[in-house]
Design an enzyme around this catalytic site. Structure first.
Site, PDB file in Angstrom:
ATOM      1  N   CYS A   1       0.862  -1.183   0.000  1.00 15.07           N
ATOM      2  CA  CYS A   1       0.000   0.000   0.000  1.00 15.07           C
ATOM      3  C   CYS A   1       0.904   1.241   0.000  1.00 15.07           C
ATOM      4  CB  CYS A   1      -0.932   0.113   1.193  1.00 15.07           C
ATOM      5  SG  CYS A   1      -2.070  -1.263   1.332  1.00 15.07           S
TER       6      CYS A   1
ATOM      7  N   ARG B   1       3.395  -0.002  -5.104  1.00 15.84           N
ATOM      8  CA  ARG B   1       3.255  -0.623  -3.787  1.00 15.84           C
ATOM      9  C   ARG B   1       1.937  -1.375  -3.638  1.00 15.84           C
ATOM     10  NH1 ARG B   1       6.968   1.787  -0.163  1.00 15.84           N
ATOM     11  NH2 ARG B   1       5.775   0.920   1.542  1.00 15.84           N
TER      12      ARG B   1
ATOM     13  N   TRP C   1      -2.922  -2.548  -1.642  1.00 21.40           N
ATOM     14  CA  TRP C   1      -2.691  -3.975  -1.938  1.00 21.40           C
ATOM     15  C   TRP C   1      -3.511  -4.719  -0.904  1.00 21.40           C
ATOM     16  CZ3 TRP C   1      -0.511  -8.392   0.372  1.00 21.40           C
ATOM     17  CH2 TRP C   1      -0.209  -9.428  -0.519  1.00 21.40           C
TER      18      TRP C   1
ATOM     19  N   ASN D   1      -1.284   1.683   5.981  1.00 23.23           N
ATOM     20  CA  ASN D   1      -0.482   0.647   5.337  1.00 23.23           C
ATOM     21  C   ASN D   1      -0.009  -0.287   6.449  1.00 23.23           C
ATOM     22  OD1 ASN D   1       1.421  -0.886   3.951  1.00 23.23           O
ATOM     23  ND2 ASN D   1       2.998   0.694   4.092  1.00 23.23           N
ATOM     24  N   GLY D   2      -0.238  -1.582   6.284  1.00 25.09           N
ATOM     25  CA  GLY D   2       0.179  -2.545   7.303  1.00 25.09           C
ATOM     26  C   GLY D   2      -0.971  -3.484   7.626  1.00 25.09           C
TER      27      GLY D   2
ATOM     28  N   GLU E   1      16.758 -16.789 -10.861  1.00 27.82           N
ATOM     29  CA  GLU E   1      16.282 -15.404 -10.976  1.00 27.82           C
ATOM     30  C   GLU E   1      15.567 -15.192 -12.321  1.00 27.82           C
ATOM     31  OE1 GLU E   1      15.596 -13.005  -9.331  1.00 27.82           O
ATOM     32  OE2 GLU E   1      15.584 -11.309 -10.680  1.00 27.82           O
TER      33      GLU E   1
ATOM     34  N   LYS F   1      11.636 -14.047 -12.863  1.00 25.76           N
ATOM     35  CA  LYS F   1      11.291 -12.884 -13.689  1.00 25.76           C
ATOM     36  C   LYS F   1      10.222 -13.264 -14.711  1.00 25.76           C
ATOM     37  CE  LYS F   1      12.669 -10.439 -12.128  1.00 25.76           C
ATOM     38  NZ  LYS F   1      13.340  -9.918 -10.954  1.00 25.76           N
TER      39      LYS F   1
ATOM     40  N   GLU G   1       6.742 -13.998 -12.934  1.00 21.89           N
ATOM     41  CA  GLU G   1       5.980 -12.906 -12.313  1.00 21.89           C
ATOM     42  C   GLU G   1       5.410 -11.937 -13.327  1.00 21.89           C
ATOM     43  OE1 GLU G   1       8.029 -10.226  -9.574  1.00 21.89           O
ATOM     44  OE2 GLU G   1       9.880 -10.435 -10.687  1.00 21.89           O
TER      45      GLU G   1
ATOM     46  N   HIS H   1      16.766 -37.205 -12.555  1.00 26.11           N
ATOM     47  CA  HIS H   1      16.314 -37.849 -11.316  1.00 26.11           C
ATOM     48  C   HIS H   1      14.818 -37.690 -11.108  1.00 26.11           C
ATOM     49  CE1 HIS H   1      20.396 -38.834 -10.278  1.00 26.11           C
ATOM     50  NE2 HIS H   1      20.743 -37.580 -10.559  1.00 26.11           N
TER      51      HIS H   1
ATOM     52  N   LYS I   1       5.385  -3.983  -4.996  1.00 18.95           N
ATOM     53  CA  LYS I   1       6.837  -3.823  -4.991  1.00 18.95           C
ATOM     54  C   LYS I   1       7.433  -4.015  -3.598  1.00 18.95           C
ATOM     55  CE  LYS I   1      10.736  -2.479  -6.876  1.00 18.95           C
ATOM     56  NZ  LYS I   1      11.399  -3.460  -7.757  1.00 18.95           N
TER      57      LYS I   1
HETATM   58  C1  AGP Z   1      11.268  -9.746  -7.838  1.00 22.82           C
HETATM   59  O1  AGP Z   1      11.185  -9.215  -9.086  1.00 22.82           O
HETATM   60  C2  AGP Z   1      10.435  -9.144  -6.795  1.00 22.82           C
HETATM   61  N1  AGP Z   1      10.238  -7.781  -6.880  1.00 22.82           N
HETATM   62  C3  AGP Z   1      10.651  -9.688  -5.376  1.00 22.82           C
HETATM   63  O2  AGP Z   1      11.048 -11.018  -5.431  1.00 22.82           O
HETATM   64  C4  AGP Z   1      11.626  -8.901  -4.464  1.00 22.82           C
HETATM   65  O3  AGP Z   1      12.938  -9.080  -4.860  1.00 22.82           O
HETATM   66  C5  AGP Z   1      11.404  -9.364  -3.020  1.00 22.82           C
HETATM   67  O4  AGP Z   1      10.082  -9.104  -2.648  1.00 22.82           O
HETATM   68  C6  AGP Z   1      12.349  -8.688  -2.051  1.00 22.82           C
HETATM   69  O5  AGP Z   1      12.200  -7.304  -2.054  1.00 22.82           O
HETATM   70  P1  AGP Z   1      13.303  -6.364  -1.440  1.00 22.82           P
HETATM   71  O6  AGP Z   1      14.522  -6.503  -2.260  1.00 22.82           O
HETATM   72  O7  AGP Z   1      12.713  -4.980  -1.510  1.00 22.82           O
HETATM   73  O8  AGP Z   1      13.532  -6.825  -0.028  1.00 22.82           O
END
Ligand code: AGP
Length: 606
Positions: A2, A27, A75, A99-100, A478, A482, A485, A501, A601
């Site tokens: 949020c 966010r 969110w 937010n929270g 990684e 990518k 997501e 295996h 994010k």
């Molecule tokens: C990946 O593309 C994501 N945005 C996510 O995995 C992110 O790296 C993770 O939530 C950790 O966030 P941070 O680096 O802000 O701690």
């Protein structure tokens, strides 16, 4: 998660808040809303499920006039995505953005008999109701009593109807920054929303109340004593918060990588050697530990995996990489001889923050690798290395990842040198190779149209496998995240030697396989593994080091040759290639690249 914003000043609040909410939308983007205090001192709300653009259309039809307001982009956690659950929430004369998570909201509903009175299913409206219950003209007393009742995490922006044009802010864990601008005062979840108005801001300390007035900002502790804010300066150019002509932030952020990697490395180089004195990191931190443990989530955790390979191969140090969300629940063994490294772009990921606190409680020394200046994880750690990536807005992390890698290479170089594993010549050679990384990445970026062409081959795939060994496998984890997501294609990264295996049973002509081959010592084994999947009918897209030779008997569907670096540095060009692959798949599928479904994010819920 949020995004929250508050503005009071000489200008109309609505437009300023809508612009800021657009910046904060990364966010969370389930719903958006604003509340504005009008000339008649009435606080009116406009809110709706959907994006900030939907809220903007609503305001164009039926706008709000006034010079003080609070806004929110959500969110969803408690309560579905609906107009009613959108913030702000109003209860009596109290209007709140949050937010929270208020963990004890159910017991508060029972305690204050709110069941029939609430209009939403959110925990946030309960905070507004409790504040309203306690409010009898003294905002500080009401806020103090309210926060004592709340269990959980919160960043709250509060307006009281009989105190016009003033915003109160208070928080526990979830972030709030406060700024003075030329013509008013502002608060937000993070500085990217404020950057165009002011370069000076402070992080609201936990359990302190900020009072934002047109002419001033005041800060008080919970006993009502005034506190001097610790002012910081935004450490990036505001233009970096815009898309800069690219259709999506993600593309812009991928393209920025050579520059921001340089900006992360160069200030920490002295006469060809890594130098962490500007970060205040003493060599003793690197020499007196007997093990290292990374705590991080998602992409940041994947950066940790590369760090592990580096530390083990160059420093000969044992290093664990732990999912921060699991760290505390698996009786992790850390002690005074452990260096715990928390890696986080935002510096606010609550799992990482809690893991860091756990490590400190157990006596570990802590070091954070963080992008956002002054973020909670940076403040909680004994030492910090800031990555100089600038604001990363796209939910999919790209430049934050490669600058985290750059920080880990620097740390490895310095550690090997300080521990006497590298002599001066070896350290210089290591650093010289790191300095070549921006150029290698640039070569990949310059050929992005080739990757765009390759991306079309997996556009309609339901499942994709990504295979490689050693560091190739680490970077594929990684690359696979990518792709998942932002393209919604199911993708699995697999250590290619492990396929036989069990998992090779899933390989058919309908499962494209992306193979990465860049490590000399396992090159021939990796090529054999590729043949194994080709024999099962899989189409293989191959990313390989440019000096490798292809078996002329085999037929190759797509091959992308990567600029050559020392094996341990190949993750740099590979990551750029895999980021572009995911980006183009998402783009060509017509998806909202920067705001993939269900994500946000900054992850501030456990
Ligand atoms: C990946 O593309 C994501 N945005 C996510 O995995 C992110 O790296 C993770 O939530 C950790 O966030 P941070 O680096 O802000 O701690």
């Amino acid at each position: 998660m949020c995004g929250i914003i508050g503005y009071t000043g000489r200008n109309e609040a609505e437009g300023i808040m809508l612009d800021a909410l657009e910046v904060l939308e990364y966010r969370g983007y389930d719903s958006a809303g604003i509340a504005v205090c009008g000339e008649d001192h009435q606080v009116r709300i406009r809110k709706c499920a959907g994006r900030v653009k939907d809220l903007r259309s609503l305001c164009e039809r039926d706008g709000l006039s006034g010079v003080c307001g609070i806004g929110h982009t959500r969110w969803a956690t408690h309560g579905g995505v609906s107009d009613a659950n959108a913030h702000p929430h109003q209860f009596g004369g109290v209007t709140v953005i949050h937010n929270g998570i208020i963990e004890n909201y159910k017991s508060l509903i029972a305690q204050y008999k709110l069941e029939e009175k609430l209009k939403s299913q959110t925990d946030s409206e309960v905070a507004a109701a409790v504040a309203s219950h306690f409010y009898n003209g003294d905002p500080y007393a009401a806020i103090r009593k309210t926060v004592l009742k709340l269990k959980g995490t919160f960043a709250l922006g509060i307006m009281f109807e009989d105190i016009p044009d003033v915003i109160f802010a208070v928080r526990n864990v979830s972030p709030i920054v406060v700024a003075r601008t030329e013509e008013g005062s502002m608060m937000a979840s993070d500085v990217t929303a404020l950057g165009q108005y002011s370069k000076d801001y402070f992080v609201l300390p936990e359990f302190h109340v900020a009072t934002l007035k047109k002419e001033s900002v005041e800060l008080y502790d919970m006993s009502g004593e005034p506190v001097e804010p610790q002012w910081l300066t935004v450490n990036w150019d505001v233009n970096r918060s815009s898309k800069g002509g690219y259709p999506f932030y993600m593309e812009k952020e991928i393209m920025e990588q050579p520059q921001v990697i340089r900006e992360t490395i160069e200030p920490r180089m002295k006469e060809g050697l890594p130098d962490l004195t500007q970060d205040g990191i003493p060599d003793s931190l690197l020499t007196e530990c007997s093990q290292i443990c990374v705590v991080a989530c998602g992409t940041a955790m994947h950066a940790g995996l590369v760090g592990k390979a580096l530390m083990q191969s160059f420093v000969k140090m044992h290093m664990d990489v732990e999912l921060a969300s699991e760290f505390m629940y698996t009786d992790s063994l850390v002690d005074g001889k452990t260096l715990v490294i928390a890696i986080s772009q935002s510096g606010e990921t609550i799992d990482t923050l809690e893991a860091l606190k756990y490590a400190k409680r157990n006596g570990a020394k802590t070091l954070a690798i963080v992008n956002v200046k002054g973020a909670s994880i940076a403040r909680e750690s004994d030492y910090v290395i800031y990555t100089n990536a600038g604001p990363e807005i796209a939910v999919a992390s790209t430049k934050a990842y490669t600058t985290q890698l750059a920080a880990l290479y620097l740390l490895t170089g310095r550690m090997a040198y300080a521990r006497g594993v590298f002599d001066e010549a070896a350290t210089r050679a290591f650093m010289a190779e790191l300095q070549r990384a921006p150029e290698a990445i640039q070569k990949v970026l310059d050929r992005r149209e080739e990757i765009h062409y390759i991306a079309r081959r997996i556009l309609n795939a339901k499942d994709v496998f990504m295979i490689g060994r050693g560091m190739d496998y680490s970077i594929l984890l990684e690359g696979s995240l990518k792709l998942k997501e932002i393209s919604y294609i199911h993708s699995e990264a697999y250590a290619s030697g492990e396929l036989k295996h069990g998992t090779i049973a899933l390989i058919t002509q309908d499962t494209p396989v992306i193979a990465v081959i860049t490590q000399d010592k396992v090159q021939s084994k990796e090529f054999s593994n590729v043949k194994e999947v080709q024999s099962r009918g899989a189409e293989v897209i191959l990313f390989m080091k440019e000096n490798y030779r292809l078996d002329e008997d085999a037929s190759w569907d797509s091959v992308f040759k990567l600029p050559q670096m020392r094996d341990e540095f190949m993750v740099m060009p590979v990551s750029a290639a895999l980021q572009l692959l995911a980006y183009y798949v998402s783009l060509d599928k017509g998806l909202d690249v920067d705001k993939p479904r269900n994500l946000a994010k900054v992850v501030t819920v456990e």
